[in-house]
Design a protein around this motif. Structure first.
Motif, PDB file in Angstrom:
ATOM      1  N   ASN A 273       0.852  -1.195   0.000  1.00 30.89           N
ATOM      2  CA  ASN A 273       0.000   0.000   0.000  1.00 30.89           C
ATOM      3  C   ASN A 273       0.883   1.239   0.000  1.00 30.89           C
ATOM      4  O   ASN A 273       2.051   1.183   0.392  1.00 30.89           O
ATOM      5  CB  ASN A 273      -0.969   0.000   1.183  1.00 30.89           C
ATOM      6  CG  ASN A 273      -0.248   0.175   2.503  1.00 30.89           C
ATOM      7  OD1 ASN A 273       0.879  -0.230   2.662  1.00 30.89           O
ATOM      8  ND2 ASN A 273      -0.923   0.768   3.467  1.00 30.89           N
ATOM      9  N   PRO A 274       0.365   2.364  -0.478  1.00 30.43           N
ATOM     10  CA  PRO A 274       1.224   3.540  -0.653  1.00 30.43           C
ATOM     11  C   PRO A 274       1.685   4.192   0.641  1.00 30.43           C
ATOM     12  O   PRO A 274       2.712   4.860   0.638  1.00 30.43           O
ATOM     13  CB  PRO A 274       0.368   4.496  -1.488  1.00 30.43           C
ATOM     14  CG  PRO A 274      -1.020   4.037  -1.285  1.00 30.43           C
ATOM     15  CD  PRO A 274      -0.965   2.566  -1.081  1.00 30.43           C
ATOM     16  N   SER A 275       0.942   4.044   1.754  1.00 25.68           N
ATOM     17  CA  SER A 275       1.412   4.671   2.984  1.00 25.68           C
ATOM     18  C   SER A 275       2.672   3.997   3.500  1.00 25.68           C
ATOM     19  O   SER A 275       3.570   4.661   4.021  1.00 25.68           O
ATOM     20  CB  SER A 275       0.321   4.661   4.065  1.00 25.68           C
ATOM     21  OG  SER A 275       0.012   3.355   4.465  1.00 25.68           O
TER      22      SER A 275
ATOM     23  N   ALA B 206       9.225   5.787  -7.771  1.00 21.42           N
ATOM     24  CA  ALA B 206       8.353   4.623  -7.612  1.00 21.42           C
ATOM     25  C   ALA B 206       8.019   3.999  -8.955  1.00 21.42           C
ATOM     26  O   ALA B 206       7.730   2.793  -9.041  1.00 21.42           O
ATOM     27  CB  ALA B 206       7.069   5.015  -6.880  1.00 21.42           C
ATOM     28  N   GLN B 207       8.085   4.804 -10.021  1.00 20.09           N
ATOM     29  CA  GLN B 207       7.783   4.301 -11.354  1.00 20.09           C
ATOM     30  C   GLN B 207       8.805   3.244 -11.801  1.00 20.09           C
ATOM     31  O   GLN B 207       8.538   2.468 -12.728  1.00 20.09           O
ATOM     32  CB  GLN B 207       7.761   5.449 -12.364  1.00 20.09           C
ATOM     33  CG  GLN B 207       6.729   6.521 -12.064  1.00 20.09           C
ATOM     34  CD  GLN B 207       7.210   7.531 -11.027  1.00 20.09           C
ATOM     35  OE1 GLN B 207       8.320   7.434 -10.509  1.00 20.09           O
ATOM     36  NE2 GLN B 207       6.364   8.508 -10.732  1.00 20.09           N
TER      37      GLN B 207
ATOM     38  N   PHE C 281      -0.874   2.583  -6.504  1.00 22.95           N
ATOM     39  CA  PHE C 281      -1.194   3.922  -6.031  1.00 22.95           C
ATOM     40  C   PHE C 281       0.004   4.647  -5.413  1.00 22.95           C
ATOM     41  O   PHE C 281      -0.155   5.689  -4.790  1.00 22.95           O
ATOM     42  CB  PHE C 281      -2.321   3.857  -4.999  1.00 22.95           C
ATOM     43  CG  PHE C 281      -3.592   3.262  -5.547  1.00 22.95           C
ATOM     44  CD1 PHE C 281      -4.075   3.648  -6.783  1.00 22.95           C
ATOM     45  CD2 PHE C 281      -4.290   2.314  -4.820  1.00 22.95           C
ATOM     46  CE1 PHE C 281      -5.249   3.113  -7.291  1.00 22.95           C
ATOM     47  CE2 PHE C 281      -5.467   1.767  -5.320  1.00 22.95           C
ATOM     48  CZ  PHE C 281      -5.949   2.161  -6.560  1.00 22.95           C
ATOM     49  N   ALA C 282       1.192   4.114  -5.584  1.00 25.76           N
ATOM     50  CA  ALA C 282       2.395   4.732  -5.012  1.00 25.76           C
ATOM     51  C   ALA C 282       3.161   5.558  -6.031  1.00 25.76           C
ATOM     52  O   ALA C 282       4.277   5.993  -5.774  1.00 25.76           O
ATOM     53  CB  ALA C 282       3.311   3.659  -4.427  1.00 25.76           C
TER      54      ALA C 282
ATOM     55  N   MET D 186       8.676   4.327   3.797  1.00 25.96           N
ATOM     56  CA  MET D 186      10.019   3.867   3.404  1.00 25.96           C
ATOM     57  C   MET D 186      10.789   4.986   2.729  1.00 25.96           C
ATOM     58  O   MET D 186      11.997   5.159   2.957  1.00 25.96           O
ATOM     59  CB  MET D 186       9.902   2.654   2.484  1.00 25.96           C
ATOM     60  CG  MET D 186       9.442   1.366   3.170  1.00 25.96           C
ATOM     61  SD  MET D 186      10.690   0.688   4.292  1.00 25.96           S
ATOM     62  CE  MET D 186      11.879   0.003   3.113  1.00 25.96           C
ATOM     63  N   TRP D 187      10.113   5.767   1.904  1.00 23.36           N
ATOM     64  CA  TRP D 187      10.770   6.898   1.240  1.00 23.36           C
ATOM     65  C   TRP D 187      11.222   7.935   2.277  1.00 23.36           C
ATOM     66  O   TRP D 187      12.331   8.446   2.209  1.00 23.36           O
ATOM     67  CB  TRP D 187       9.820   7.541   0.243  1.00 23.36           C
ATOM     68  CG  TRP D 187      10.097   7.226  -1.193  1.00 23.36           C
ATOM     69  CD1 TRP D 187      10.581   8.086  -2.140  1.00 23.36           C
ATOM     70  CD2 TRP D 187       9.891   5.965  -1.881  1.00 23.36           C
ATOM     71  NE1 TRP D 187      10.685   7.433  -3.357  1.00 23.36           N
ATOM     72  CE2 TRP D 187      10.270   6.145  -3.236  1.00 23.36           C
ATOM     73  CE3 TRP D 187       9.421   4.713  -1.483  1.00 23.36           C
ATOM     74  CZ2 TRP D 187      10.199   5.120  -4.182  1.00 23.36           C
ATOM     75  CZ3 TRP D 187       9.345   3.704  -2.424  1.00 23.36           C
ATOM     76  CH2 TRP D 187       9.735   3.896  -3.747  1.00 23.36           C
ATOM     77  N   GLU D 188      10.344   8.219   3.230  1.00 21.54           N
ATOM     78  CA  GLU D 188      10.630   9.277   4.197  1.00 21.54           C
ATOM     79  C   GLU D 188      11.745   8.921   5.169  1.00 21.54           C
ATOM     80  O   GLU D 188      12.469   9.791   5.636  1.00 21.54           O
ATOM     81  CB  GLU D 188       9.363   9.632   4.974  1.00 21.54           C
ATOM     82  CG  GLU D 188       8.327  10.366   4.158  1.00 21.54           C
ATOM     83  CD  GLU D 188       8.852  11.680   3.622  1.00 21.54           C
ATOM     84  OE1 GLU D 188       9.208  12.562   4.424  1.00 21.54           O
ATOM     85  OE2 GLU D 188       8.938  11.829   2.392  1.00 21.54           O
TER      86      GLU D 188
END
Length: 379
Positions: free
Chosen positions: A69-71, A98-99, A91-92, A76-78
């Motif tokens: 899921n995107p959250s 992310a692409q 949806f991420a 993980m990105w943050e």
């Protein structure tokens, strides 16, 4: 009918917003706590109990992580762990880079391509509770390590979720730094709006669905100094659908709507449909429509503090400006003549890249202040 179906899906997804299983301790928020006391511990193997009461053991620091899921992906990105992510949900795609990852879900609500996840050979899979038990069992039967999250109903849940993801992924320092920045921003907003009169607020998710007070979005509104009219609806639903009559009766002073990043920047009134009852409110008539990024307000993840800040600025512009003027002056003075006392703490964590101007300050400075529709799919 199609619109109502999409909105219903949004509500169901919001109900599944993730948070860590109970029993994970939150970090100390006392400004006098020593840096050593908050030093993150990221040793392996580690075992954490998840939403299924399953003891999830991660033997070694993961090198390959799949987020369903995107959250979880946003988190993980943050925390600085995006390079470990090899698979994401569809949806991420709002996240930079992310692409370039494999998309392992499809449909709405999302379904998981189990074989594709297995083919990525992940060391860890982060799953929302919208993923059904059968899918989780299939992934575990393939000897994959799957951690399944619970709902998030508060900002504190998001803090804890961030720390759990950091612990499981071997990124404790990044997670702790991110949570510290979040706490600083939230506490600064709360200090800025403390004692101010609270304007009445409606957050419109579409088709009159909204976020109730016992949700993390409800807390965003509350902590930004707003009075969420959904609290007066006497509904047991976390994300109730309000009647047109109720909205007109409550007559909110502010409307909050959300849009995708590529749809932001237009006149705020254009985000309210011409046939919407929301146009019959004081908020609309006075132009008090606040447009926030859907990916930030609808996901229980670190960037949720950004719409909180935006709302505080809209609800209480003078108080917010005064608070940040004080912050800037104090920061400049500290930079010019730094001093250290026994009770001081500092934060040397790496920036998440989403800091709002005037925020990201140490907790000690806070004391100085006196103290969806298509895209609302994304969780």
């Amino acid at each position: 009918m199609r619109q109502a179906t999409i909105v219903l899906g949004v509500v169901l997804l919001l109900l599944s917003a993730v948070a860590p299983a109970a029993g994970v301790a939150a970090p100390a928020s006392d400004a006098a706590a020593s840096a050593d006391a908050q030093e993150p511990d990221c040793e392996f193997p580690t075992t954490q109990s998840d939403a299924t009461d399953y003891d999830v053991t991660v033997e070694e620091e993961p090198e390959r992580v799949v987020t369903l899921n995107p959250s979880a992906a946003q988190t993980m990105w943050e925390i600085g762990a995006s390079d470990k992510v090899v698979g994401v949900s569809q949806f991420a795609d709002f996240l930079d880079g992310a692409q370039d990852r494999e998309v392992v879900t499809s449909g709405y609500p999302s379904s998981v391509d189990v074989e594709q996840v297995i083919s990525l050979d992940p060391d860890l899979v982060l799953a929302p509770n919208t993923i059904n038990n059968e899918t989780v069992a299939q992934l575990r039967d393939a000897n994959l390590t799957v951690y399944r999250f619970e709902k998030a109903t508060s900002i504190e849940d998001i803090y804890q979720k961030t720390q759990v993801i950091g612990r499981l992924s071997g990124e404790c320092e990044g997670a702790e730094s991110t949570v510290t920045e979040m706490r600083d921003e939230v506490e600064t907003v709360e200090a800025a709006v403390e004692g101010e009169d609270e304007p009445t607020v409606l957050y419109d998710m579409g088709d009159r669905y909204t976020a109730g007070p016992n949700t993390f979005i409800g807390q965003v509104i509350d902590r930004a100094g707003g009075d969420n009219i959904a609290a007066n609806a006497n509904s047991s639903m976390l994300y109730p659908q309000l009647s047109a009559e109720f909205i007109v009766e409550q007559d909110p002073e502010f409307l909050v709507v959300s849009a995708q990043p590529d749809q932001l920047g237009n006149e705020s009134e254009t985000y309210v449909a011409e046939d919407s009852v929301l146009r019959n409110t004081t908020a609309f008539e006075e132009g008090n429509v606040v447009v926030v990024d859907t990916n930030h307000i609808s996901q229980p993840a670190p960037r949720v503090v950004e719409p909180m800040t935006q709302l505080a600025q809209a609800f209480h512009p003078d108080a917010y400006a005064e608070a940040n003027t004080t912050t800037r002056a104090t920061t400049q003075e500290t930079t010019a003549a730094p001093t250290t006392t026994a009770g001081d703490t500092t934060t040397d964590g790496e920036s998440s890249g989403t800091t709002v101007p005037g925020f990201g300050i140490p907790v000690a400075l806070v004391a100085v202040l006196g103290a969806a529709l298509l895209s609302r799919r994304r969780l």
